[in-house]
Design a protein around this motif. Sequence first.
Motif, mmCIF file in Angstrom:
data_model
loop_
_atom_site.group_PDB
_atom_site.id
_atom_site.type_symbol
_atom_site.label_atom_id
_atom_site.label_comp_id
_atom_site.label_asym_id
_atom_site.label_seq_id
_atom_site.Cartn_x
_atom_site.Cartn_y
_atom_site.Cartn_z
ATOM 1 N N ILE A 1 0.841 -1.198 0.000
ATOM 2 C CA ILE A 1 0.000 0.000 0.000
ATOM 3 C C ILE A 1 0.876 1.249 0.000
ATOM 4 C CG2 ILE A 1 -1.667 1.341 1.352
ATOM 5 C CD1 ILE A 1 -2.824 -1.378 2.325
ATOM 6 N N VAL A 2 1.859 1.277 0.892
ATOM 7 C CA VAL A 2 2.754 2.437 0.982
ATOM 8 C C VAL A 2 3.498 2.637 -0.337
ATOM 9 C CG1 VAL A 2 4.815 3.353 2.135
ATOM 10 C CG2 VAL A 2 2.983 2.307 3.497
ATOM 11 N N LEU A 3 4.035 1.559 -0.892
ATOM 12 C CA LEU A 3 4.751 1.660 -2.163
ATOM 13 C C LEU A 3 3.834 2.119 -3.292
ATOM 14 C CD1 LEU A 3 6.997 -1.507 -1.874
ATOM 15 C CD2 LEU A 3 7.818 0.864 -2.077
ATOM 16 N N HIS A 4 2.603 1.622 -3.326
ATOM 17 C CA HIS A 4 1.645 2.029 -4.360
ATOM 18 C C HIS A 4 1.477 3.543 -4.366
ATOM 19 C CE1 HIS A 4 -2.450 3.089 -5.743
ATOM 20 N NE2 HIS A 4 -2.235 2.174 -6.669
ATOM 21 N N TRP A 5 1.229 4.118 -3.182
ATOM 22 C CA TRP A 5 0.954 5.550 -3.121
ATOM 23 C C TRP A 5 2.209 6.379 -3.341
ATOM 24 C CZ3 TRP A 5 -3.638 6.778 -4.288
ATOM 25 C CH2 TRP A 5 -4.698 5.930 -3.953
ATOM 26 N N LEU A 6 3.360 5.939 -2.850
ATOM 27 C CA LEU A 6 4.610 6.657 -3.114
ATOM 28 C C LEU A 6 4.924 6.668 -4.608
ATOM 29 C CD1 LEU A 6 6.985 5.475 -0.229
ATOM 30 C CD2 LEU A 6 6.030 7.771 -0.563
ATOM 31 N N ILE A 7 4.771 5.514 -5.241
ATOM 32 C CA ILE A 7 5.034 5.409 -6.679
ATOM 33 C C ILE A 7 4.027 6.239 -7.473
ATOM 34 C CG2 ILE A 7 5.025 3.804 -8.645
ATOM 35 C CD1 ILE A 7 6.197 1.701 -6.630
ATOM 36 N N ALA A 8 2.751 6.183 -7.079
ATOM 37 C CA ALA A 8 1.718 6.955 -7.781
ATOM 38 C C ALA A 8 2.040 8.450 -7.718
ATOM 39 C CB ALA A 8 0.345 6.677 -7.176
ATOM 40 N N LEU A 9 2.360 8.946 -6.537
ATOM 41 C CA LEU A 9 2.708 10.365 -6.400
ATOM 42 C C LEU A 9 3.966 10.693 -7.193
ATOM 43 C CD1 LEU A 9 1.984 10.911 -2.596
ATOM 44 C CD2 LEU A 9 0.666 11.804 -4.530
ATOM 45 N N GLY A 10 4.958 9.803 -7.144
ATOM 46 C CA GLY A 10 6.190 10.021 -7.886
ATOM 47 C C GLY A 10 5.972 10.068 -9.386
ATOM 48 N N ILE A 11 5.155 9.161 -9.893
ATOM 49 C CA ILE A 11 4.895 9.125 -11.339
ATOM 50 C C ILE A 11 4.133 10.365 -11.783
ATOM 51 C CG2 ILE A 11 3.581 7.936 -13.147
ATOM 52 C CD1 ILE A 11 4.440 5.292 -11.816
ATOM 53 N N ILE A 12 3.135 10.761 -11.011
ATOM 54 C CA ILE A 12 2.371 11.965 -11.365
ATOM 55 C C ILE A 12 3.294 13.185 -11.356
ATOM 56 C CG2 ILE A 12 0.545 13.519 -10.573
ATOM 57 C CD1 ILE A 12 -0.958 10.894 -9.703
ATOM 58 N N ALA A 13 4.175 13.272 -10.338
ATOM 59 C CA ALA A 13 5.145 14.375 -10.290
ATOM 60 C C ALA A 13 6.078 14.315 -11.493
ATOM 61 C CB ALA A 13 5.936 14.320 -8.988
ATOM 62 N N MET A 14 6.558 13.109 -11.815
ATOM 63 C CA MET A 14 7.478 12.947 -12.944
ATOM 64 C C MET A 14 6.841 13.382 -14.263
ATOM 65 S SD MET A 14 10.326 11.835 -11.911
ATOM 66 C CE MET A 14 10.918 11.523 -13.531
ATOM 67 N N LEU A 15 5.598 12.976 -14.469
ATOM 68 C CA LEU A 15 4.910 13.347 -15.706
ATOM 69 C C LEU A 15 4.723 14.859 -15.781
ATOM 70 C CD1 LEU A 15 2.318 10.434 -15.830
ATOM 71 C CD2 LEU A 15 4.205 10.796 -17.435
ATOM 72 N N GLY A 16 4.336 15.469 -14.670
ATOM 73 C CA GLY A 16 4.159 16.925 -14.643
ATOM 74 C C GLY A 16 5.460 17.658 -14.900
ATOM 75 N N ILE A 17 6.521 17.238 -14.218
ATOM 76 C CA ILE A 17 7.830 17.874 -14.403
ATOM 77 C C ILE A 17 8.332 17.655 -15.830
ATOM 78 C CG2 ILE A 17 10.265 17.803 -13.702
ATOM 79 C CD1 ILE A 17 9.186 16.998 -10.860
ATOM 80 N N GLY A 18 8.144 16.438 -16.342
ATOM 81 C CA GLY A 18 8.591 16.135 -17.703
ATOM 82 C C GLY A 18 7.891 17.001 -18.734
ATOM 83 N N LEU A 19 6.570 17.142 -18.614
ATOM 84 C CA LEU A 19 5.832 17.980 -19.561
ATOM 85 C C LEU A 19 6.242 19.441 -19.429
ATOM 86 C CD1 LEU A 19 2.296 16.340 -19.285
ATOM 87 C CD2 LEU A 19 3.880 16.207 -21.218
ATOM 88 N N TYR A 20 6.533 19.868 -18.207
ATOM 89 C CA TYR A 20 6.963 21.244 -17.971
ATOM 90 C C TYR A 20 8.347 21.493 -18.577
ATOM 91 C CZ TYR A 20 8.853 25.226 -15.369
ATOM 92 O OH TYR A 20 9.449 26.406 -15.026
ATOM 93 N N MET A 21 9.285 20.587 -18.334
ATOM 94 C CA MET A 21 10.669 20.849 -18.727
ATOM 95 C C MET A 21 10.888 20.803 -20.238
ATOM 96 S SD MET A 21 12.794 17.546 -17.457
ATOM 97 C CE MET A 21 13.033 16.160 -18.542
#
Length: 192
Positions: free
Chosen positions: A29-49
């Motif tokens: 459960i902890v890994l699911h939510w950490l990974i989900a937040l990380g992926i969403i952040a990564m996608l946002g940062i990637g589209l921004y950069m």
Amino acid sequence: MNAAHSPGATRDPGGLGNAAAPRFALPLIVLHWLIALGIIAMLGIGLYMVGLPKGLPFKSTVINFHKSLGMTVFLLVLIRIMARMAYGRPPLPPMRAWQRAAASITQGLLYVGMVAMPLTGYLGSSFNKYGTKFWGLALPQWGWDDAHLRHVFFTIHGVIAWVMIGLIVLHFAGAMKHQLIDRDGLVRRMFP
């Protein structure tokens, strides 16, 4: 058929589902939510950069942060894969065969994307003169400065990003269907 799904069983309106429903192990459960937040952040940062103009002073800082966060998420994904093999997963509630197949395909593709995306990003970075730094620590560079190979890997990386966005939307929509329409306790499995 269990009691929660038998005719006349009481549903859980507005709740997270049957409190007695089996759940994933807490580490998953902890890994699911950490990974989900990380992926969403990564996608946002990637589209921004990718929209930042070349030569902008802080662009390299954003890119290095994206690379470090991406490698961190990749390590969490590898840990999650091992934990999933160790802990397994709780049984799915009763559902139609096409729903079970759609969930299985979506989850399988998400796992493929979670592995392929950081690998293609890392390989793309290996074919430039800067390489990859993991929170300041230089990682081995597996290539040489080659604009063509860099472009190939970063193009694949970008395509995977858009596929991942689509898969995340499908995953979220499926979870909301189970939560708001079916009310079968499926979403509760991913909460402690």
